[in-house]
Design an enzyme around this catalytic site. Structure first.
Site, PDB file in Angstrom:
ATOM      1  N   ARG A  46     -26.551  16.077 -58.263  1.00 30.76           N
ATOM      2  CA  ARG A  46     -25.793  15.639 -58.327  1.00 30.76           C
ATOM      3  C   ARG A  46     -25.186  14.304 -57.495  1.00 30.76           C
ATOM      4  O   ARG A  46     -24.322  13.686 -57.337  1.00 30.76           O
ATOM      5  CB  ARG A  46     -24.419  16.789 -57.436  1.00 30.76           C
ATOM      6  CG  ARG A  46     -23.136  16.366 -56.654  1.00 30.76           C
ATOM      7  CD  ARG A  46     -22.177  17.816 -57.097  1.00 30.76           C
ATOM      8  NE  ARG A  46     -22.892  18.867 -55.660  1.00 30.76           N
ATOM      9  CZ  ARG A  46     -23.419  18.895 -54.355  1.00 30.76           C
ATOM     10  NH1 ARG A  46     -23.386  17.755 -53.590  1.00 30.76           N
ATOM     11  NH2 ARG A  46     -24.399  19.654 -53.646  1.00 30.76           N
ATOM     12  N   TYR A  98      -0.876   8.246 -70.481  1.00 26.43           N
ATOM     13  CA  TYR A  98      -1.615   8.787 -70.872  1.00 26.43           C
ATOM     14  C   TYR A  98      -0.867  11.083 -70.012  1.00 26.43           C
ATOM     15  O   TYR A  98      -0.994  10.558 -68.898  1.00 26.43           O
ATOM     16  CB  TYR A  98      -3.460   9.494 -70.917  1.00 26.43           C
ATOM     17  CG  TYR A  98      -3.906  10.390 -71.304  1.00 26.43           C
ATOM     18  CD1 TYR A  98      -3.515  10.944 -72.206  1.00 26.43           C
ATOM     19  CD2 TYR A  98      -4.811  11.312 -70.347  1.00 26.43           C
ATOM     20  CE1 TYR A  98      -4.408  12.901 -73.303  1.00 26.43           C
ATOM     21  CE2 TYR A  98      -5.670  12.393 -71.133  1.00 26.43           C
ATOM     22  CZ  TYR A  98      -5.351  12.884 -72.034  1.00 26.43           C
ATOM     23  OH  TYR A  98      -5.775  14.506 -71.947  1.00 26.43           O
ATOM     24  N   ASP A 169      -6.133   1.840 -64.715  1.00 26.43           N
ATOM     25  CA  ASP A 169      -7.245   2.467 -66.161  1.00 26.43           C
ATOM     26  C   ASP A 169      -6.789   1.505 -67.519  1.00 26.43           C
ATOM     27  O   ASP A 169      -5.892   1.046 -68.271  1.00 26.43           O
ATOM     28  CB  ASP A 169      -6.300   3.744 -66.416  1.00 26.43           C
ATOM     29  CG  ASP A 169      -6.582   4.563 -67.623  1.00 26.43           C
ATOM     30  OD1 ASP A 169      -7.378   3.957 -68.398  1.00 26.43           O
ATOM     31  OD2 ASP A 169      -6.510   5.877 -67.796  1.00 26.43           O
ATOM     32  N   LYS A 194     -13.861   7.136 -74.916  1.00 26.39           N
ATOM     33  CA  LYS A 194     -13.343   6.225 -76.384  1.00 26.39           C
ATOM     34  C   LYS A 194     -14.285   4.684 -76.276  1.00 26.39           C
ATOM     35  O   LYS A 194     -15.649   5.329 -76.536  1.00 26.39           O
ATOM     36  CB  LYS A 194     -11.581   6.171 -74.912  1.00 26.39           C
ATOM     37  CG  LYS A 194     -11.330   7.366 -74.626  1.00 26.39           C
ATOM     38  CD  LYS A 194     -10.615   8.150 -75.585  1.00 26.39           C
ATOM     39  CE  LYS A 194     -10.199   9.613 -75.033  1.00 26.39           C
ATOM     40  NZ  LYS A 194      -9.611  10.229 -73.772  1.00 26.39           N
TER      41      LYS A 194
HETATM   42  O1  P1T Z   1     -10.774  13.000 -71.775  1.00 30.50           O
HETATM   43  P1  P1T Z   1     -10.659  12.029 -70.456  1.00 30.50           P
HETATM   44  O2  P1T Z   1     -12.292  11.312 -70.762  1.00 30.50           O
HETATM   45  O3  P1T Z   1     -10.941  12.946 -69.316  1.00 30.50           O
HETATM   46  O4  P1T Z   1      -9.793  10.537 -69.886  1.00 30.50           O
HETATM   47  C1  P1T Z   1      -8.760  10.614 -69.942  1.00 30.50           C
HETATM   48  C2  P1T Z   1      -7.681   9.666 -70.486  1.00 30.50           C
HETATM   49  C3  P1T Z   1      -7.997   8.857 -69.340  1.00 30.50           C
HETATM   50  N1  P1T Z   1      -6.873   7.499 -69.642  1.00 30.50           N
HETATM   51  C4  P1T Z   1      -6.539   7.130 -70.825  1.00 30.50           C
HETATM   52  C5  P1T Z   1      -5.694   5.774 -71.033  1.00 30.50           C
HETATM   53  C6  P1T Z   1      -6.503   8.073 -71.635  1.00 30.50           C
HETATM   54  O5  P1T Z   1      -6.543   7.884 -72.558  1.00 30.50           O
HETATM   55  C7  P1T Z   1      -7.260   9.727 -71.526  1.00 30.50           C
HETATM   56  C8  P1T Z   1      -7.547  10.145 -72.323  1.00 30.50           C
HETATM   57  N2  P1T Z   1      -6.889  10.274 -73.678  1.00 30.50           N
HETATM   58  C9  P1T Z   1      -7.003  10.863 -75.026  1.00 30.50           C
HETATM   59  C10 P1T Z   1      -7.421  12.156 -74.830  1.00 30.50           C
HETATM   60  C11 P1T Z   1      -6.260  10.405 -76.234  1.00 30.50           C
HETATM   61  O6  P1T Z   1      -5.826  11.199 -77.316  1.00 30.50           O
HETATM   62  O7  P1T Z   1      -4.797   9.557 -76.250  1.00 30.50           O
END
Ligand code: P1T
Length: 386
Positions: A46, A98, A169, A194
């Site tokens: 961890r 988001y 972000d 992503k």
């Molecule tokens: O899904 P996750 O890895 O927890 O990420 C969250 C997140 C954070 N910041 C941005 C700009 C994002 O687009 C996302 C997640 N977004 C999607 C799942 C989507 O389809 O827009």
């Protein structure tokens, strides 16, 4: 060392125990110590794991930064950054973001006494008016999800009250096209789910900074809360990120073609893509980004139900949440990624039921355009056909 070389080499020296050229998946939760407290720098996974450490070094290097911490999701990374604050602190947040981030802020963290004000940060003057005595963080997404608005990172940093943190972000742009720390931001956050991992087969996140104190606090949170990626997920992300530059060039080239195609259609109402001259911040995009990435949104002529109809007719654009993988995706933000924002609030911000979002993949652009042309023709409103 330049971007692609860093992606392939930083953190990825041959394995010291075997010479393995590729960073191994250290699938271990713990490490045997020679005597109490005498070990090789690893005590418990961890806290630290060699596969994760390799990823953390690679991601930091891609943002031209000193420190990186990997998390089990983008939301876990976001939580860690907000974990720097205390009850009573105030955060100014971009109003287009988001839906999951909005949900975390408004429904989880607000219960712990953090205060949030949402403003359209694409107008820096609105940021100034939202500042309070207790403002401790400015939270930006640029380009924003899903409307692809841009925020002038430098202009926002210039408004930062002393002691407040600017967190960006950078998921949509990726470090290949935009490095927020160079414009004065304190922290960069990624959903590595992503573009960075790039193949839609892993969920992950990262926090990157140049501040030793910020890094220490993020590390403390990472170890205390424990939302870390597994060694396998760290490996997949590390592997995906090696080809980030190649993929981003293709994503952006394809998105430009798709955006221009959509803009040329008389049955498409608006197209939101920073690479289009018609984008209100096209000039800022040219200054702040070295490319326009692969995300775009659009609205159609006709009733909002046409958007739902179109979304189920495309063949190569899979109807799915998420973005940034090699394959193209189509999504209806109002019902999918941004469904957690109350309808009235969402619509007031421009995320209407007629809005569709594309994550343009790296298939052949002509196939993608044909796919969209077919779906547009099949759903063309009757009046437009006359
Ligand atoms: O899904 P996750 O890895 O927890 O990420 C969250 C997140 C954070 N910041 C941005 C700009 C994002 O687009 C996302 C997640 N977004 C999607 C799942 C989507 O389809 O827009």
């Amino acid at each position: 060392m330049r971007f692609s070389t860093k992606a392939i080499h930083v953190g990825q020296e041959p394995d010291p125990t075997t010479g393995a050229t590729i960073v191994p998946i250290y699938q271990t939760s713990t490490y045997t110590q020679d005597a109490v407290g005498e070990h090789k720098g690893f005590d418990y996974s961890r806290t630290v794991n060699p596969t994760r450490s390799a990823l953390e070094r690679q991601l930091a290097a891609l943002e031209d930064a000193q420190y990186g911490s990997a998390f089990s999701s983008g939301m876990a990374a976001t939580s860690a950054v907000l974990g720097l604050l205390s009850a009573g602190d105030h955060v100014v947040v971009t109003d287009d973001l988001y839906g999951g981030t909005y949900r975390l802020f408004s429904r989880v963290l607000a219960r712990y006494g953090l205060q949030f004000t949402y403003v359209d940060m694409s107008e820096p003057a609105t940021v100034r008016s939202a500042l309070q005595k207790n403002t401790k963080m400015l939270w930006l997404e640029t380009p924003t999800n899903p409307l692809l608005k841009l925020i002038d990172i430098r202009a926002v940093c210039d408004l930062r009250p002393s002691g407040a943190i600017v967190a960006v972000d950078n998921t949509f742009a990726t470090p290949y096209f935009q490095r927020p720390l160079a414009f004065g931001a304190d922290i960069v956050v990624h959903s590595t789910t992503k573009y960075i991992s790039g193949h839609s087969d892993v969920i992950g996140g990262a926090v990157i900074t140049n501040g030793p104190d910020l890094n220490e606090a993020i590390r403390f949170y990472q170890n205390s809360v424990g939302a870390i990626p597994s060694p396998m997920d760290a490996y997949l992300t590390l592997r995906g990120a090696k080809t980030l530059a190649l993929r981003m060039r293709e994503h952006a080239a394809n998105a430009q073609k798709v955006a221009e195609f959509l803009e040329s259609r008389d049955d498409v109402e608006s197209v939101y893509y920073p690479g289009l001259r018609s984008h209100p911040q096209h000039e800022l995009a040219g200054r702040q980004m070295s490319g326009f990435s692969g995300m775009l949104s659009f609205t159609l002529e006709g009733p909002p139900s046409r958007a739902l109809d179109l979304a189920r007719r495309t063949k190569y654009f899979s109807l799915a949440e998420s973005l940034g993988g090699v394959e193209s995706l189509i999504c209806h933000p109002g019902r999918m990624t941004h469904g957690s924002i109350p309808k009235e609030e969402r619509e007031a911000r421009g995320v209407t039921d007629g809005l569709l979002r594309l994550s343009v993949g790296i298939e052949d652009a002509e196939d993608l355009i044909e796919d969209l042309r077919f779906a547009l023709e099949a759903t063309r409103p009757q009046v437009a056909r006359l």
